[in-house]
Design a protein around this motif. Sequence first.
Motif, PDB file in Angstrom:
ATOM      1  N   ALA A  40      37.231  36.846  42.244  1.00 53.71           N
ATOM      2  CA  ALA A  40      38.316  36.001  41.746  1.00 53.71           C
ATOM      3  C   ALA A  40      38.426  36.089  40.233  1.00 53.71           C
ATOM      4  O   ALA A  40      39.530  36.149  39.683  1.00 53.71           O
ATOM      5  CB  ALA A  40      38.089  34.554  42.172  1.00 53.71           C
ATOM      6  N   ILE A  41      37.292  36.130  39.548  1.00 50.89           N
ATOM      7  CA  ILE A  41      37.304  36.229  38.086  1.00 50.89           C
ATOM      8  C   ILE A  41      37.913  37.555  37.652  1.00 50.89           C
ATOM      9  O   ILE A  41      38.761  37.613  36.749  1.00 50.89           O
ATOM     10  CB  ILE A  41      35.885  36.055  37.523  1.00 50.89           C
ATOM     11  N   PHE A  42      37.507  38.642  38.304  1.00 45.47           N
ATOM     12  CA  PHE A  42      38.063  39.949  37.939  1.00 45.47           C
ATOM     13  C   PHE A  42      39.550  40.034  38.255  1.00 45.47           C
ATOM     14  O   PHE A  42      40.324  40.627  37.502  1.00 45.47           O
ATOM     15  CB  PHE A  42      37.295  41.065  38.636  1.00 45.47           C
ATOM     16  N   PHE A  43      39.981  39.432  39.350  1.00 48.75           N
ATOM     17  CA  PHE A  43      41.408  39.420  39.676  1.00 48.75           C
ATOM     18  C   PHE A  43      42.205  38.664  38.617  1.00 48.75           C
ATOM     19  O   PHE A  43      43.259  39.126  38.170  1.00 48.75           O
ATOM     20  CB  PHE A  43      41.641  38.792  41.047  1.00 48.75           C
ATOM     21  N   LEU A  44      41.703  37.499  38.224  1.00 42.22           N
ATOM     22  CA  LEU A  44      42.416  36.722  37.211  1.00 42.22           C
ATOM     23  C   LEU A  44      42.431  37.429  35.863  1.00 42.22           C
ATOM     24  O   LEU A  44      43.425  37.372  35.134  1.00 42.22           O
ATOM     25  CB  LEU A  44      41.794  35.332  37.086  1.00 42.22           C
ATOM     26  N   LEU A  45      41.331  38.100  35.511  1.00 40.65           N
ATOM     27  CA  LEU A  45      41.323  38.881  34.277  1.00 40.65           C
ATOM     28  C   LEU A  45      42.360  39.996  34.330  1.00 40.65           C
ATOM     29  O   LEU A  45      43.058  40.267  33.347  1.00 40.65           O
ATOM     30  CB  LEU A  45      39.932  39.459  34.018  1.00 40.65           C
TER      31      LEU A  45
END
Length: 71
Positions: A40-45
């Motif tokens: 989720a963090i990588f997607f949002l980044l």
Amino acid sequence: MEKIVSIIIMVILWFPNNAQACAVCYGAADDPMVKGMNSAIFFLLGAIGSILLGVIALTIYFSRRAKRVNN
């Protein structure tokens, strides 16, 4: 009204035992929840990065177009 709000805040601060950390906060690296959080963090980044790149590209496009119109 302010007195009631301050009493509620004090009650919340005096009883922190209800707050429990999840597997991500504990640092269990093999937990599926941690892998999901990392994804989720990588997607949002990626989403924020692509939007910022789009804004930068649009700004460059407008500046080049303004120079062509003025000449």
